[in-house]
Design an enzyme around this catalytic site. Structure first.
Site, mmCIF file in Angstrom:
data_model
loop_
_atom_site.group_PDB
_atom_site.id
_atom_site.type_symbol
_atom_site.label_atom_id
_atom_site.label_comp_id
_atom_site.label_asym_id
_atom_site.label_seq_id
_atom_site.Cartn_x
_atom_site.Cartn_y
_atom_site.Cartn_z
ATOM 1 N N ILE A 138 0.815 -1.230 0.000
ATOM 2 C CA ILE A 138 0.000 0.000 0.000
ATOM 3 C C ILE A 138 0.844 1.273 0.000
ATOM 4 C CG2 ILE A 138 -2.010 -1.134 1.013
ATOM 5 C CD1 ILE A 138 -1.235 0.360 3.671
ATOM 6 N N ARG A 139 2.158 1.137 0.006
ATOM 7 C CA ARG A 139 3.017 2.313 -0.192
ATOM 8 C C ARG A 139 2.914 2.814 -1.637
ATOM 9 N NH1 ARG A 139 7.146 3.226 3.374
ATOM 10 N NH2 ARG A 139 7.342 5.177 2.208
ATOM 11 N N ARG A 193 1.060 4.391 -4.341
ATOM 12 C CA ARG A 193 -0.088 5.298 -4.224
ATOM 13 C C ARG A 193 -0.677 5.674 -5.565
ATOM 14 N NH1 ARG A 193 3.921 9.504 -1.944
ATOM 15 N NH2 ARG A 193 5.126 8.340 -3.468
ATOM 16 N N ARG A 217 -5.226 -7.123 18.765
ATOM 17 C CA ARG A 217 -4.468 -7.390 17.530
ATOM 18 C C ARG A 217 -3.017 -6.922 17.620
ATOM 19 N NH1 ARG A 217 -5.958 -3.000 12.831
ATOM 20 N NH2 ARG A 217 -5.885 -1.148 14.128
ATOM 21 N N ASN A 264 -4.182 0.853 -12.274
ATOM 22 C CA ASN A 264 -4.153 0.925 -13.732
ATOM 23 C C ASN A 264 -2.868 0.259 -14.235
ATOM 24 O OD1 ASN A 264 -2.047 3.002 -14.147
ATOM 25 N ND2 ASN A 264 -3.505 4.362 -13.099
ATOM 26 N N ARG A 316 8.848 -4.445 -7.014
ATOM 27 C CA ARG A 316 8.628 -5.542 -6.069
ATOM 28 C C ARG A 316 9.007 -6.913 -6.617
ATOM 29 N NH1 ARG A 316 8.617 -2.801 -1.342
ATOM 30 N NH2 ARG A 316 7.152 -1.059 -1.422
HETATM 31 C C1 LIG Z 1 13.431 -2.728 -2.141
HETATM 32 C C2 LIG Z 1 12.627 -1.669 -1.435
HETATM 33 C C3 LIG Z 1 12.975 -1.261 -0.169
HETATM 34 C C4 LIG Z 1 12.241 -0.266 0.490
HETATM 35 N N1 LIG Z 1 12.607 0.115 1.755
HETATM 36 C C5 LIG Z 1 11.908 1.064 2.397
HETATM 37 C C6 LIG Z 1 12.263 1.507 3.707
HETATM 38 O O1 LIG Z 1 13.213 1.026 4.305
HETATM 39 N N2 LIG Z 1 11.508 2.463 4.288
HETATM 40 C C7 LIG Z 1 10.447 3.035 3.657
HETATM 41 O O2 LIG Z 1 9.795 3.902 4.233
HETATM 42 N N3 LIG Z 1 10.078 2.653 2.428
HETATM 43 C C8 LIG Z 1 10.770 1.692 1.776
HETATM 44 N N4 LIG Z 1 10.385 1.290 0.532
HETATM 45 C C9 LIG Z 1 9.195 1.893 -0.060
HETATM 46 C C10 LIG Z 1 9.571 3.027 -1.064
HETATM 47 O O3 LIG Z 1 10.217 4.087 -0.404
HETATM 48 C C11 LIG Z 1 8.298 3.555 -1.745
HETATM 49 O O4 LIG Z 1 7.436 4.103 -0.773
HETATM 50 C C12 LIG Z 1 7.546 2.502 -2.491
HETATM 51 O O5 LIG Z 1 8.424 1.700 -3.256
HETATM 52 C C13 LIG Z 1 6.540 3.166 -3.422
HETATM 53 O O6 LIG Z 1 7.254 3.783 -4.454
HETATM 54 P P1 LIG Z 1 6.735 5.058 -5.194
HETATM 55 O O7 LIG Z 1 6.530 6.175 -4.232
HETATM 56 O O8 LIG Z 1 7.674 5.274 -6.325
HETATM 57 O O9 LIG Z 1 5.353 4.472 -5.745
HETATM 58 P P2 LIG Z 1 3.968 5.167 -6.063
HETATM 59 O O10 LIG Z 1 3.376 5.796 -4.880
HETATM 60 O O11 LIG Z 1 3.127 4.100 -6.692
HETATM 61 O O12 LIG Z 1 4.286 6.251 -7.118
HETATM 62 C C14 LIG Z 1 4.654 5.921 -8.454
HETATM 63 C C15 LIG Z 1 5.439 7.077 -9.023
HETATM 64 O O13 LIG Z 1 4.561 8.223 -9.127
HETATM 65 C C16 LIG Z 1 5.291 9.397 -8.808
HETATM 66 N N5 LIG Z 1 4.728 9.980 -7.580
HETATM 67 C C17 LIG Z 1 3.869 9.376 -6.698
HETATM 68 N N6 LIG Z 1 3.555 10.197 -5.708
HETATM 69 C C18 LIG Z 1 4.226 11.347 -5.935
HETATM 70 C C19 LIG Z 1 4.323 12.551 -5.243
HETATM 71 N N7 LIG Z 1 3.653 12.770 -4.098
HETATM 72 N N8 LIG Z 1 5.105 13.523 -5.740
HETATM 73 C C20 LIG Z 1 5.779 13.330 -6.886
HETATM 74 N N9 LIG Z 1 5.759 12.195 -7.608
HETATM 75 C C21 LIG Z 1 4.974 11.212 -7.132
HETATM 76 C C22 LIG Z 1 6.732 8.985 -8.614
HETATM 77 O O14 LIG Z 1 7.402 9.054 -9.841
HETATM 78 C C23 LIG Z 1 6.610 7.541 -8.182
HETATM 79 O O15 LIG Z 1 7.768 6.777 -8.407
HETATM 80 C C24 LIG Z 1 11.109 0.319 -0.143
HETATM 81 C C25 LIG Z 1 10.763 -0.098 -1.430
HETATM 82 C C26 LIG Z 1 11.498 -1.084 -2.087
HETATM 83 C C27 LIG Z 1 11.072 -1.502 -3.471
#
Ligand SMILES: Cc1cc2nc3c(=O)[nH]c(=O)nc-3n(C[C@H](O)[C@H](O)[C@H](O)COP(=O)(O)OP(=O)(O)OC[C@H]3O[C@@H](n4cnc5c(N)ncnc54)[C@H](O)[C@@H]3O)c2cc1C
Length: 249
Positions: A93-94, A96, A172, A188, A199
């Site tokens: 759910i990270r 977004r 829980r 999408n 992932r």
């Molecule tokens: C191997 C691995 C290790 C990780 N370890 C950690 C950790 O230790 N701690 C931790 O907290 N998280 C960790 N994460 C989670 C990581 O930091 C991201 O939160 C997660 O991968 C979602 O990525 P995203 O924000 O690119 O994805 P999405 O939210 O799906 O966004 C997709 C893309 O849309 C754009 N976007 C989305 N939102 C915005 C915005 N608000 N502003 C500008 N552009 C935007 C960006 O280009 C982004 O890449 C890890 C992830 C991976 C894959």
């Protein structure tokens, strides 16, 4: 029950209705989702007559190559994901942009009979599995006991649903990250690609990586033009991983 594989069920896919006043000269096989994206892309240049004589698959390949991925956002896929841990969904759910989620509530749903997801790294080693089960079973017993005690403590709360919620939401907290959960995820095609790229890679955590590979297989069968550039291989750690042909379109 101890779970060792996730279960993915495709719940919804796009349904494309071609407008009779703007027909496209389609070539090759395609799903509704792929046609929807091609239609959207062709509208930009009013190229419905398909002057380059491209099959849908080639058309969308070119879209990915050019990084024109916004047309992929029209096609949404909903997947029911079961047999995964709370730690997996915490990571999922990270993601977004382009996503919607609905997840089983541990406040409303009784977890006295919860299932647990065995971490992939533990599977196959009897000693490790045994030690892991001892901890999980202990947590389960603690949860059941705590719900009972909290129901008694708050017996003066007249609304039974509210009283149960008070008990379950506190109890829980002793359940492990391995507790099985269910989630509906709708994304999408562009959002799925971005999430799956991150992932399914070798640096992803093993359980979500296993899930991502299952999702790649499911979506490749459903809409190959969107997902065929994911290549699955066996990584150095002897687990499957995937690499993508077109990074973050
Ligand atoms: C191997 C691995 C290790 C990780 N370890 C950690 C950790 O230790 N701690 C931790 O907290 N998280 C960790 N994460 C989670 C990581 O930091 C991201 O939160 C997660 O991968 C979602 O990525 P995203 O924000 O690119 O994805 P999405 O939210 O799906 O966004 C997709 C893309 O849309 C754009 N976007 C989305 N939102 C915005 C915005 N608000 N502003 C500008 N552009 C935007 C960006 O280009 C982004 O890449 C890890 C992830 C991976 C894959």
């Amino acid at each position: 029950m101890y779970i060792t594989t996730p279960t993915l069920t495709l719940l919804a896919r796009p349904s494309f209705s071609e407008p009779s006043h703007l027909p496209v000269d389609w070539i090759g096989e395609s799903s509704d989702g792929e046609r929807l994206a091609e239609f959207a892309g062709r509208l930009c240049y009013m190229s419905q007559r398909n002057p380059a004589r491209r099959q849908t698959r080639d058309y969308l390949e070119n879209i990915k190559r050019q990084g024109h991925g916004s047309v992929l956002e029209h096609a949404n896929y909903s997947v029911l994901i079961e047999g995964v841990s709370r730690s997996l969904t915490h990571e999922l759910i990270r993601h977004r942009a382009g996503w919607a989620y609905s997840q089983l509530s541990q406040r409303y749903v009784d977890e006295s009979q919860a299932h647990y997801v065995v971490p992939p790294a533990v599977i196959g080693d009897p000693a490790l599995e045994g030690a892991w089960r001892v901890q999980v079973d202990e947590a389960q017993r603690a949860y059941v006991a705590m719900v009972e005690q909290l129901m008694q403590r708050y017996s003066w709360v007249a609304d039974k649903v509210h009283r149960r919620k008070m008990a379950r939401e506190a109890a829980r907290s002793v359940l492990p990250n391995a507790t099985e959960t269910k989630i509906v995820a709708t994304g999408n095609a562009r959002a799925w690609r971005t999430m799956l790229e991150l992932r399914s890679s070798e640096s992803a955590e093993l359980e979500i990586r296993r899930f991502a590979l299952a999702a790649i297989r499911l979506l490749q069968a459903e809409a190959p033009a969107f997902f065929s550039d994911f290549e699955i291989y066996e990584a150095e750690d002897r687990r499957e991983a995937a690499r993508i042909g077109f990074h973050k379109v």
